[in-house]
Structure formats: structure tokens, C-alpha cells
Design an enzyme around this catalytic site. Structure first.
Site, PDB file in Angstrom:
ATOM      1  N   ARG A  14      43.938  45.499  44.550  1.00  0.00           N
ATOM      2  CA  ARG A  14      43.930  46.002  43.104  1.00  0.00           C
ATOM      3  C   ARG A  14      43.831  45.077  41.908  1.00  0.00           C
ATOM      4  O   ARG A  14      44.156  43.948  42.379  1.00  0.00           O
ATOM      5  CB  ARG A  14      44.864  47.002  43.035  1.00  0.00           C
ATOM      6  CG  ARG A  14      46.326  46.924  43.619  1.00  0.00           C
ATOM      7  CD  ARG A  14      47.167  48.149  43.605  1.00  0.00           C
ATOM      8  NE  ARG A  14      48.647  47.413  43.858  1.00  0.00           N
ATOM      9  CZ  ARG A  14      49.459  47.163  42.774  1.00  0.00           C
ATOM     10  NH1 ARG A  14      48.894  47.396  41.504  1.00  0.00           N
ATOM     11  NH2 ARG A  14      50.431  46.728  43.174  1.00  0.00           N
ATOM     12  N   VAL A  63      52.936  38.373  51.873  1.00  0.00           N
ATOM     13  CA  VAL A  63      52.843  37.120  51.616  1.00  0.00           C
ATOM     14  C   VAL A  63      53.956  36.267  51.233  1.00  0.00           C
ATOM     15  O   VAL A  63      53.936  34.959  51.266  1.00  0.00           O
ATOM     16  CB  VAL A  63      51.683  36.589  50.450  1.00  0.00           C
ATOM     17  CG1 VAL A  63      50.279  37.236  51.050  1.00  0.00           C
ATOM     18  CG2 VAL A  63      51.847  37.227  49.243  1.00  0.00           C
ATOM     19  N   TYR A 154      59.912  34.866  36.701  1.00  0.00           N
ATOM     20  CA  TYR A 154      58.446  34.602  36.760  1.00  0.00           C
ATOM     21  C   TYR A 154      58.044  33.357  36.300  1.00  0.00           C
ATOM     22  O   TYR A 154      57.237  32.712  36.758  1.00  0.00           O
ATOM     23  CB  TYR A 154      58.204  35.855  36.068  1.00  0.00           C
ATOM     24  CG  TYR A 154      56.364  36.139  35.993  1.00  0.00           C
ATOM     25  CD1 TYR A 154      56.016  36.760  37.269  1.00  0.00           C
ATOM     26  CD2 TYR A 154      55.842  35.952  35.003  1.00  0.00           C
ATOM     27  CE1 TYR A 154      54.544  36.999  37.157  1.00  0.00           C
ATOM     28  CE2 TYR A 154      54.269  36.136  34.633  1.00  0.00           C
ATOM     29  CZ  TYR A 154      53.699  36.779  36.062  1.00  0.00           C
ATOM     30  OH  TYR A 154      52.485  37.057  35.865  1.00  0.00           O
ATOM     31  N   LYS A 158      55.634  30.861  38.290  1.00  0.00           N
ATOM     32  CA  LYS A 158      54.471  30.597  37.687  1.00  0.00           C
ATOM     33  C   LYS A 158      54.220  28.917  37.412  1.00  0.00           C
ATOM     34  O   LYS A 158      53.075  28.458  37.808  1.00  0.00           O
ATOM     35  CB  LYS A 158      54.119  31.606  36.550  1.00  0.00           C
ATOM     36  CG  LYS A 158      53.818  32.707  37.150  1.00  0.00           C
ATOM     37  CD  LYS A 158      52.877  33.100  38.097  1.00  0.00           C
ATOM     38  CE  LYS A 158      52.707  34.346  38.393  1.00  0.00           C
ATOM     39  NZ  LYS A 158      51.543  34.755  39.505  1.00  0.00           N
ATOM     40  N   ILE A 187      46.303  40.626  30.524  1.00  0.00           N
ATOM     41  CA  ILE A 187      45.210  41.306  31.194  1.00  0.00           C
ATOM     42  C   ILE A 187      45.641  42.721  31.633  1.00  0.00           C
ATOM     43  O   ILE A 187      46.641  42.874  32.024  1.00  0.00           O
ATOM     44  CB  ILE A 187      44.936  40.520  32.489  1.00  0.00           C
ATOM     45  CG1 ILE A 187      44.722  39.100  32.412  1.00  0.00           C
ATOM     46  CG2 ILE A 187      43.635  40.990  33.202  1.00  0.00           C
ATOM     47  CD1 ILE A 187      43.565  38.345  31.604  1.00  0.00           C
TER      48      ILE A 187
HETATM   49  P1  NDP Z   1      49.084  44.138  39.881  1.00  0.00           P
HETATM   50  O1  NDP Z   1      50.616  44.473  39.756  1.00  0.00           O
HETATM   51  O2  NDP Z   1      48.073  44.880  39.139  1.00  0.00           O
HETATM   52  O3  NDP Z   1      48.685  43.719  41.612  1.00  0.00           O
HETATM   53  C1  NDP Z   1      49.673  42.944  42.289  1.00  0.00           C
HETATM   54  C2  NDP Z   1      48.945  42.509  43.528  1.00  0.00           C
HETATM   55  O4  NDP Z   1      49.628  41.800  44.178  1.00  0.00           O
HETATM   56  C3  NDP Z   1      48.573  43.840  44.369  1.00  0.00           C
HETATM   57  O5  NDP Z   1      47.387  43.655  44.838  1.00  0.00           O
HETATM   58  C4  NDP Z   1      49.631  43.664  45.288  1.00  0.00           C
HETATM   59  O6  NDP Z   1      49.382  44.410  46.613  1.00  0.00           O
HETATM   60  C5  NDP Z   1      49.633  42.175  45.407  1.00  0.00           C
HETATM   61  N1  NDP Z   1      51.095  42.061  46.358  1.00  0.00           N
HETATM   62  C6  NDP Z   1      52.347  41.919  45.374  1.00  0.00           C
HETATM   63  N2  NDP Z   1      53.258  41.455  46.154  1.00  0.00           N
HETATM   64  C7  NDP Z   1      52.831  40.991  47.528  1.00  0.00           C
HETATM   65  C8  NDP Z   1      52.996  40.652  48.894  1.00  0.00           C
HETATM   66  N3  NDP Z   1      54.315  40.404  48.914  1.00  0.00           N
HETATM   67  N4  NDP Z   1      52.256  40.499  49.818  1.00  0.00           N
HETATM   68  C9  NDP Z   1      50.984  40.885  49.428  1.00  0.00           C
HETATM   69  N5  NDP Z   1      50.532  41.100  48.413  1.00  0.00           N
HETATM   70  C10 NDP Z   1      51.398  41.359  47.177  1.00  0.00           C
HETATM   71  O7  NDP Z   1      48.791  42.645  39.304  1.00  0.00           O
HETATM   72  P2  NDP Z   1      47.788  41.896  38.436  1.00  0.00           P
HETATM   73  O8  NDP Z   1      46.544  42.385  39.197  1.00  0.00           O
HETATM   74  O9  NDP Z   1      47.787  42.135  37.016  1.00  0.00           O
HETATM   75  O10 NDP Z   1      48.135  40.350  38.626  1.00  0.00           O
HETATM   76  C11 NDP Z   1      47.611  39.579  39.829  1.00  0.00           C
HETATM   77  C12 NDP Z   1      48.038  38.182  39.504  1.00  0.00           C
HETATM   78  O11 NDP Z   1      47.934  37.751  38.113  1.00  0.00           O
HETATM   79  C13 NDP Z   1      49.562  38.068  39.714  1.00  0.00           C
HETATM   80  O12 NDP Z   1      49.964  36.773  40.364  1.00  0.00           O
HETATM   81  C14 NDP Z   1      50.033  38.196  38.357  1.00  0.00           C
HETATM   82  O13 NDP Z   1      51.432  37.418  38.180  1.00  0.00           O
HETATM   83  C15 NDP Z   1      49.048  37.343  37.477  1.00  0.00           C
HETATM   84  N6  NDP Z   1      48.993  37.608  36.122  1.00  0.00           N
HETATM   85  C16 NDP Z   1      48.719  38.797  35.535  1.00  0.00           C
HETATM   86  C17 NDP Z   1      48.814  39.188  34.278  1.00  0.00           C
HETATM   87  C18 NDP Z   1      48.474  40.255  33.575  1.00  0.00           C
HETATM   88  O14 NDP Z   1      48.433  40.147  32.376  1.00  0.00           O
HETATM   89  N7  NDP Z   1      48.079  41.266  34.152  1.00  0.00           N
HETATM   90  C19 NDP Z   1      48.844  37.876  33.428  1.00  0.00           C
HETATM   91  C20 NDP Z   1      49.239  36.631  33.910  1.00  0.00           C
HETATM   92  C21 NDP Z   1      49.098  36.489  35.503  1.00  0.00           C
HETATM   93  P3  NDP Z   1      50.103  45.578  47.131  1.00  0.00           P
HETATM   94  O15 NDP Z   1      49.776  46.809  46.267  1.00  0.00           O
HETATM   95  O16 NDP Z   1      49.165  45.821  48.325  1.00  0.00           O
HETATM   96  O17 NDP Z   1      51.368  45.126  47.398  1.00  0.00           O
END
Ligand code: NDP
Length: 246
Positions: A14, A63, A154, A158, A187
């Protein structure tokens, strides 16, 4: 994409990870989509990739666990082959002001966001060195560059990712491997949907491009870094933030 490469996207079911997986597939990659909880979403994304005529598998692993990451890499290698493009995207937030931050909130974020990069990159490296080609891309955050109140955990994770990537680039940069980070700004995903409207409005005022970002904005930058066209870009942190941190 030039050659049919094998990519692994952590948290590929996602949000930003899903869009990265789809973009890499559009450019010719076979993709392993990792998830920890969102199995259905990961399977739907995999089906979308297969509909493009590309290979896709899903793989469950937390992970933040070295043992589960090890098993994940073995599984991906057995199904698709060794990972050539590693996208460390999985991440969580556990926001709190430092005065109130609990040890769990610190440890959970450091494990999921930073230790995961250590576990995954370590597993990915040997075959990349052997093949003399590899891409390691960490999804960091502008919070790691400029900080944010309520996000000491966080921001530390990061910023840690970018220090890790630069060191890795210095270790393996001469072996046909690049290690880079992308630092997204604001985002629109589930992660940011929980922010109150006033925070969103305040953020918007600081974005020269005049809009929030989309997962696709990030995915296109990542796909470029994953390609042969970026082979001389090494150890960089590319902000995809509409100019927020320039
Ligand atoms: P979401 O919260 O929408 O999605 C997080 C994703 O990380 C999910 O696919 C989730 O999978 C996975 N995840 C979380 N914990 C684990 C784990 N322990 N093992 C495996 N998978 C895990 O986040 P975003 O898509 O917004 O963010 C993606 C990345 O981008 C992150 O690293 C975030 O910090 C970074 N980011 C996002 C920003 C934003 O504005 N959205 C800004 C800056 C950075 P599952 O549901 O299966 O647990």
C-alpha cells in the site's frame, strides 16, 4: 528499464511502496511485494503487476525482525532469483513529544524504519557484489533532514537511513552498485491522512510547487534511481517534496 531486473519493495502492498512496485513493473521489473499486515492489498497489487505481463510475488515478513528478513530473501531468491533492486520503503510513525515519548515508541520506530534497512541491505549485498550490479534505495523523509516536533524517533531513524546509505555507497560504490535515498515531503497516503486539516494547510503554505505530493511523484524518482540511467548518482539524498526543503 533496460533489462528485466528483480526488485523487492518492502511495504509494497500500500501507499508509496505500492506505487513504486507498480512503476518498476511498468518499466520491466519482476517484483516481490513485501507486507507485514496488508496481505489482501499486496495480493491486489501483485495481480495488477501480473496483468501487465510481469512477474510478481507477495512475501510476508516483519522487516524489523532479522530472522524474518533472512527468510524473506531466501523465499524471493527461490521464486524470482536474487534481488537486484532493493527498495527499503516500509516504515511507521509513533509520534509523541520527547517529554512523553515511551521507550516502546522509540524502539518500534528505530526497528521498523532503520534496523530494517540494515537487515535488508545486508541480505541483498552478496549477490549484488557477485553480479557487479545492484541498486539499494532507502525511502527516508524530509523529517530526517529538517526535523519535526513530535518526531524525534522518526527523524533519528530517517536521518540514520541517509547516513547508512552514504556509508554503504562508499563501501560498494566501485562494484557497480549504487546506494541512494529518496526523502519524500508531504505525500497523500494513509500515513498522512491522520494529520489534522490545520497541519495540512500549514504544510501547503511551505510547498513552493503549491500542492501535496502523490505516491507516483516518489515512485518516478525511485524508478530513475533503480535504472541504468542513474549509474553515476551515488550516495545521494533526493528530496521529492515540491521544494519544501530547498
Ligand atoms: P503507509 O503508512 O501508507 O504504509 C506503510 C507501509 O509500510 C505499509 O505497506 C506497511 O505494510 C509497511 N510496514 C510498516 N511496518 C512494517 C514492518 N514492520 N514490516 C513490513 N512492512 C511494514 O506509509 P507511506 O506509504 O506513506 O510511507 C512509505 C514510506 O515513505 C515510509 O517509510 C514513510 O516513512 C516514508 N515517507 C512517507 C511520507 C508521507 O508523506 N506519506 C513522507 C516521507 C516519508 P503493512 O500494512 O503490511 O504492515
Amino acid at each position: 528499464m533496460q533489462k528485466e531486473r528483480i526488485a523487492l519493495v518492502t511495504g509494497g502492498g500500500r501507499g508509496i511502496g505500492r506505487e513504486i512496485a507498480l512503476e518498476l513493473a511498468r518499466r520491466g521489473c519482476s517484483v516481490a511485494l513485501n507486507f507485514s499486515r496488508s496481505e489482501k492489498a499486496a495480493e491486489e497489487a501483485a495481480a495488477e503487476i501480473e496483468a501487465m505481463g510481469r512477474k510478481a510475488i507477495t512475501v510476508k515478513a516483519d522487516v524489523s525482525s532479522a530472522a524474518e528478513v533472512k527468510e524473506m530473501f531466501a523465499f524471493v531468491a527461490s521464486k524470482l532469483g536474487p534481488v537486484e533492486i532493493l527498495i527499503c520503503n516500509a516504515g511507521i510513525t509513533r509520534d509523541n513529544l520527547l517529554m512523553r515519548m515511551k521507550e516502546d515508541e522509540w524502539n518500534d520506530v528505530i526497528s521498523a524504519d532503520l534496523s530494517s534497512l540494515f537487515y535488508c541491505a545486508k541480505e541483498a549485498l552478496r549477490p549484488m557484489i557477485k553480479a557487479r550490479w545492484g541498486r539499494v534505495i532507502a525511502i527516508s523523509s524530509i523529517t530526517g533532514l529538517i526535523g519535526n516536533p513530535g518526531q524525534c524517533n522518526y527523524a533519528a531513524a530517517k536521518a540514520g537511513m541517509t547516513g547508512f546509505i552514504k556509508s554503504l555507497a562508499r563501501e560498494v560504490g566501485s562494484r557497480g552498485i549504487t546506494a541512494n535515498a529518496v526523502a519524500p515531503g508531504y505525500i497523500e497516503t494513509d500515513m498522512t491522512s491522520v494529520l489534522p486539516p490545520e497541519v495540512r494547510e500549514a504544510m501547503l503554505k511551505n510547498i513552493p510547487s503549491g500542492r501535496t505530493g502523490t505516491p507516483s511523484d516518489v515512485a518516478k524518482a525511485v524508478a530513475f534511481l533503480a535504472s541504468d540511467d542513474s549509474e553515476y548518482i551515488q550516495g545521494q539524498v533526493i528530496a521529492v517534496d515540491g521544494g519544501m526543503t530547498m
